[in-house]
Design a protein around this motif. Structure first.
Motif, short mmCIF file in Angstrom:
data_model
loop_
_atom_site.label_atom_id
_atom_site.label_comp_id
_atom_site.label_asym_id
_atom_site.label_seq_id
_atom_site.Cartn_x
_atom_site.Cartn_y
_atom_site.Cartn_z
N ILE A 25 43.50 42.34 45.78
CA ILE A 25 43.29 41.53 44.59
C ILE A 25 42.04 42.08 43.90
O ILE A 25 41.05 42.41 44.57
CB ILE A 25 43.08 40.03 44.93
N ARG B 268 49.92 39.10 37.92
CA ARG B 268 49.45 37.76 37.54
C ARG B 268 47.94 37.80 37.51
O ARG B 268 47.30 38.59 38.20
CB ARG B 268 49.99 36.68 38.47
N ARG B 269 47.38 36.92 36.66
CA ARG B 269 45.94 36.89 36.44
C ARG B 269 45.41 35.49 36.73
O ARG B 269 45.96 34.51 36.24
CB ARG B 269 45.63 37.29 35.00
N GLY B 270 44.36 35.42 37.54
CA GLY B 270 43.76 34.14 37.90
C GLY B 270 42.59 33.82 37.00
O GLY B 270 41.81 34.71 36.63
N LYS C 84 51.27 34.75 34.69
CA LYS C 84 52.04 35.95 35.01
C LYS C 84 52.16 36.77 33.73
O LYS C 84 52.99 36.49 32.88
CB LYS C 84 53.40 35.57 35.58
N TYR D 46 42.88 39.62 39.14
CA TYR D 46 44.03 40.41 38.70
C TYR D 46 44.78 40.76 39.97
O TYR D 46 44.19 41.37 40.88
CB TYR D 46 43.55 41.66 37.97
N GLU D 47 46.03 40.38 40.06
CA GLU D 47 46.80 40.60 41.28
C GLU D 47 48.13 41.25 40.96
O GLU D 47 48.92 40.70 40.18
CB GLU D 47 47.02 39.27 42.00
N TRP E 250 46.95 30.41 37.26
CA TRP E 250 47.53 31.75 37.26
C TRP E 250 48.45 31.93 36.07
O TRP E 250 49.19 31.03 35.71
CB TRP E 250 48.30 32.01 38.55
#
Length: 163
Positions: A92, A71-73, A65, A84-85, A63
């Motif tokens: 999500i 934050r992006r996985g 931030k 993308y969260e 992840w």
């Protein structure tokens, strides 16, 4: 527009796989500069599902931030962007290109258009070529096909396959 069913997807190398049960809503292309950088591309195709409907079925995403609220996985092994969260959201987003069948969802909108590259509307006018066309194309295509290490577009019991 949304489709309700089971969706599966994952990264290029197969280290991270996920499953979405239910609906992927708001399929769209995001042109914002953060999504451009995160995708390494001109836009990032996304759709969202309730957090409780998404499960990681293999591996563990890394992840990043990218802001105080997002934050992006991604896969730590191959770098594929997956999620993308937004902080505090019950949803999500998954990257549509990481779906096993990316044709499943057609984008219904575009966002972040203030950052859209100016020539984007000209894409349909560009010449098109198959992957194996051009100088050394057939040889290159066969070499890539025969040495492909990309995870297939379906779930596997384990990956990579044992040799």
């Amino acid at each position: 527009m949304s489709i309700s069913r089971i969706f599966t997807g994952g990264c290029q190398c197969g280290a991270v796989r996920y499953r979405v049960e239910g609906t992927l809503a708001d399929p769209h292309l995001c042109h914002c500069r953060m999504c451009q950088k995160a995708a390494g591309n001109y836009f990032l195709p996304l759709a969202n599902a309730p957090r409780e409907r998404i499960s990681v079925t293999r591996g563990k995403p890394g992840w990043f931030k990218s802001s105080d609220i997002v934050r992006r996985g991604f896969c730590r092994d191959c770098g594929t962007p997956l999620f993308y969260e937004e902080q505090g959201s019950g949803h999500i987003n998954v990257t549509l290109g990481s779906l096993d069948d990316p044709d499943d969802l057609r984008p219904a909108a575009q966002s972040g258009v203030e950052s859209r590259v100016v020539w984007f509307s000209q894409l349909p006018k560009l010449p098109e070529h198959e992957s194996n066309e051009g100088e050394c194309g057939e040889t290159r295509h066969v070499t890539i096909r025969d040495s492909n290490r990309q995870h297939p577009d379906y779930d596997t019991d384990h990956w990579p396959p044992e040799e």
